[in-house]
Design a protein around this motif. Sequence first.
Motif, short mmCIF file in Angstrom:
data_model
loop_
_atom_site.label_atom_id
_atom_site.label_comp_id
_atom_site.label_asym_id
_atom_site.label_seq_id
_atom_site.Cartn_x
_atom_site.Cartn_y
_atom_site.Cartn_z
N GLU A 1 -1.90 4.68 3.73
CA GLU A 1 -2.14 4.23 4.95
C GLU A 1 -2.85 5.00 5.40
O GLU A 1 -3.26 5.53 6.69
N ASP B 1 5.26 7.88 0.87
CA ASP B 1 5.72 7.35 -0.18
C ASP B 1 4.92 7.28 -1.54
O ASP B 1 4.77 6.33 -2.07
N ASP C 1 1.31 1.03 10.13
CA ASP C 1 0.09 0.16 10.16
C ASP C 1 -0.02 -0.46 11.52
O ASP C 1 -1.26 -1.23 11.90
N GLN D 1 1.62 -2.64 13.06
CA GLN D 1 2.39 -3.88 13.40
C GLN D 1 3.54 -3.83 14.32
O GLN D 1 4.07 -4.93 14.52
N SER E 1 -1.63 -5.17 3.26
CA SER E 1 -0.34 -5.12 3.13
C SER E 1 0.22 -4.49 1.82
O SER E 1 -0.62 -4.56 0.81
N LYS E 2 1.04 -3.44 1.95
CA LYS E 2 1.51 -2.78 0.82
C LYS E 2 2.76 -3.52 0.22
O LYS E 2 3.26 -2.83 -0.68
N1 UDP Z 1 5.74 0.91 2.60
C1 UDP Z 1 6.17 2.13 2.09
N2 UDP Z 1 6.30 1.84 0.72
C2 UDP Z 1 5.84 0.78 -0.23
C3 UDP Z 1 5.49 -0.19 0.70
C4 UDP Z 1 5.33 -0.13 2.05
O1 UDP Z 1 6.17 3.34 2.32
O2 UDP Z 1 6.16 0.73 -1.25
C5 UDP Z 1 5.27 1.21 4.05
C6 UDP Z 1 3.80 0.68 4.60
O3 UDP Z 1 3.03 1.97 4.46
C7 UDP Z 1 4.10 0.17 6.05
C8 UDP Z 1 5.43 -0.35 5.96
O4 UDP Z 1 6.23 0.17 4.55
O5 UDP Z 1 4.16 1.40 6.93
C9 UDP Z 1 5.41 -1.94 5.91
O6 UDP Z 1 4.65 -2.25 4.91
P1 UDP Z 1 3.37 -3.38 4.87
O7 UDP Z 1 2.96 -3.11 6.38
O8 UDP Z 1 2.35 -2.96 3.96
O9 UDP Z 1 4.26 -4.67 4.96
P2 UDP Z 1 4.03 -6.10 5.70
O10 UDP Z 1 3.84 -5.75 7.25
O11 UDP Z 1 2.83 -6.54 5.17
O12 UDP Z 1 5.12 -6.85 5.37
#
Ligand code: UDP
Length: 303
Positions: A12, A39, A92, A94, A201-202
């Motif tokens: 990020e 992470d 992120d 969100q 997305s991660k």
């Molecule tokens: N994240 C993490 N490790 C991982 C995958 C995600 O720490 O292996 C974190 C990511 O950086 C973010 C949060 O978990 O702060 C939510 O991930 P993301 O926004 O990608 O998920 P989405 O909102 O798309 O479901």
Amino acid sequence: MKISIVIPSYNEESNIALLFDKIKKVLTGLSYECIFVDDGSKDATFKNIKELATNNIEVKGISFSRNFGHQIALLAGLKESEGDVIIMMDADGQHPPEVIPELLKKHDEGFEIVNTRRLSTADAGAFKKFTSKSYYRLINSLTEVRIEPASSDFRLMSRKVADAFLQIEEKDRFTRGLVSWMGFKQTIVEFNAPPRMTGVSKYTFKKMIHFAWDGITSFSSKPLKFSLFAGLFSLVFGVIYSFYALIEFILGNTIPGWTSTILIILLLGGVQLLSLGIIGQYLSRIFNEAKNRPHYFIQDRCE
Ligand code: UDP
Ligand code: MG
């Protein structure tokens, strides 16, 4: 009263400073710390956290030795936190920092845990919405703990709850289920999730499936019962069919029954493999617990 903000961050780099700016604006005048948990990012995430920490006394960072996953990063952040109130949120944007005052207000009203629910997610496609909705329906029909649809890992907990949470040693962690299971006085605040500030997305599809399966196997042993019922059903069916086959044999009506043979083999084989698979999944959870390895390793820290 001191507030700890815990932020799991995986690749990020471009969001760290943006998010901290927003948090700073919302929390001016309050005592707080911002704990970024890197992470095992492959980009400059930790470098940017360190830079932020040099210029802001509120910022702390730890960096994992590899990618241990979002749920483990939450745990590590909680362990590092010193505040009387802990808020966990995504890196992120969100989980908008503008909602934090509302969470704090609920805490002032006497709630120990303030969960959140996404009313809408700006950048979630139809597929993600549909799978998420079906998933919560499935998990709630299988488990005894209630897991709110559209819940997220954006929540506030009091020190008392955080200390209780840290006593849970479980390895494959499904935080939102654990929090619901813990009890205490809980409430829900609703919010609209904006699109990510930057990046993608991660949570890959693979990570999503893994997370979903952890949720079900942490809180329900019903899939194991399914194996049992499927086995019983095919046994009863098998016995009835055996009688039929014997009678036909005695009456001298036997014909080369290729169709029925193949059907039985297929059905039984399917049920057996499925049952073995389900048992294997639970066995692997037991295996993970039995190894009792640490949840994560910290490679670096900054303050
Ligand atoms: N994240 C993490 N490790 C991982 C995958 C995600 O720490 O292996 C974190 C990511 O950086 C973010 C949060 O978990 O702060 C939510 O991930 P993301 O926004 O990608 O998920 P989405 O909102 O798309 O479901
Ligand atoms: Mg996100």
